[in-house]
Design an enzyme around this catalytic site. Structure first.
Site, short mmCIF file in Angstrom:
data_model
loop_
_atom_site.label_atom_id
_atom_site.label_comp_id
_atom_site.label_asym_id
_atom_site.label_seq_id
_atom_site.Cartn_x
_atom_site.Cartn_y
_atom_site.Cartn_z
N LYS A 150 0.83 -1.19 0.00
CA LYS A 150 0.00 0.00 0.00
C LYS A 150 0.88 1.26 0.00
O LYS A 150 1.71 1.43 0.89
CB LYS A 150 -0.91 0.01 1.23
N LYS A 247 -13.55 -7.40 -7.96
CA LYS A 247 -13.94 -7.69 -6.58
C LYS A 247 -15.45 -7.89 -6.53
O LYS A 247 -16.20 -7.09 -7.10
CB LYS A 247 -13.54 -6.54 -5.65
#
Length: 328
Positions: A150, A247
């Site tokens: 991240k 997703k």
């Protein structure tokens, strides 16, 4: 026999703070749809995501608007029309798949043509932090073959990328900016990604300001996440992105996700299958979808203190197919 639908909101404590460009959290709040027909039951879990204007209360309310139709036999095809894409539809769609499979006495995998499921390699996420914090977290996970890192924390991403690479032990790196880069930072950050040997950069720019991606070099392939929800979004991503991240909480369930994967392949995109932070119940249908993916990021349960009973089995970077006792 009429169905009965129940909906619950559950909270899972995370093993440690999970931090991305948009903020940090210490728990995962999920909504579970439970469908029964008297003899069988089906489950579906979703994660309401504030980035898309969702909350647990809003998801429960959205499910309640179709309760009567679902209990009276609404099909998955009809559900795609009755509800918009998102977390609420995902919970119901996956519960319907699970119930259909159990009623038919077969697996969801066989229903979608995946008769032999294989274990798959999944990324493991390194949360956003200082370069030193991220280097230490990377060192602790250096036995894994694929790391999702991240970034997007304003200044310092080049230092973060270099710090992670120095401790990665040769693992492949996916850099996920969660829309946190800008037109000013994307070029130097992309060069740093290439220097580090990253295999993918995920959603570097905000979804409404990603037009520049069609006009700059891609020294590392770029993947759409927040810019992609359903099949109709693909046309607007051509020339901007090389991969798409599918997703279930964005597509609104496995039904649309299967269509999206096929359409993405036909359009020439590489495919990642990803997840929100959630339990094995939410991962299970995604593991089926991921059988045909190029990259997989289904580490949600690894970020929690405890998972559900009969949860997915992880061994290093490998996750096994779900048990029928869990889903499908």
């Amino acid at each position: 026999m009429p169905r009965r639908l129940s909906v619950t909101v559950e909270t899972f404590e995370l093993a440690q703070a999970f931090t991305i460009a948009r903020g940090s959290k210490r728990e995962a709040r999920v909504v579970v749809a439970h469908l029964e027909d008297g003899a069988h039951h089906g489950l579906g879990e979703c994660v309401p995501y504030a980035r898309y204007g969702e909350s647990a209360e809003g998801v429960v309310a959205a499910i309640e608007t179709v309760r009567a139709s679902v209990e009276n036999g609404l099909s998955r095809k009809e559900l795609r029309i009755a509800m918009r894409p998102g977390a609420a539809r995902n919970a119901l769609d996956c519960a319907l798949w699970d119930l259909e499979a159990k009623t038919a006495g077969r697996s969801v995998a066989s229903m979608i043509g995946e008769n032999v499921l294989r274990p798959i390699d999944t990324a493991y996420t390194i949360s956003l932090g200082s370069p030193e914090e991220m280097a230490a977290a990377t060192k602790a996970a250096a036995d894994r073959s694929l790391l999702k890192v991240k970034v997007g924390g304003g200044e310092g991403d080049i230092e973060r990328i270099r710090a992670v690479r120095s401790q990665s032990g040769g693992a492949r790196l996916i850099l996920d900016a969660n829309e946190g880069w800008t037109e000013d930072t994307i070029r130097p950050n992309m060069l740093a990604a290439a220097e580090a040997g990253a295999v993918l950069v995920e959603q570097p720019l905000p979804s409404d300001r990603d037009g520049i991606l069609a006009h700059i070099p891609h020294p590392v392939p770029i993947c759409a996440d927040e810019s992609l929800h359903v099949s109709n979004d693909l046309a607007g991503l051509i020339d901007r992105y090389d991969y798409v991240n599918i997703k279930l909480d964005k597509t609104g369930g496995l039904t649309e996700a299967l269509s999206l994967m096929q359409a993405a392949r036909e359009a020439g995109f590489g495919v990642m299958v990803g997840c929100m932070v959630s339990s094995s119940l939410a991962m299970a249908p995604a593991v089926l979808l991921a059988q045909g993916a190029d990259l997989v990021d289904l580490d949600g349960p690894l970020l929690m203190k405890t998972d559900r009973p009969h949860g997915l089995l992880y061994e290093g970077s490998t996750v096994a197919p779900p048990s029928p006792l869990l889903w499908g």
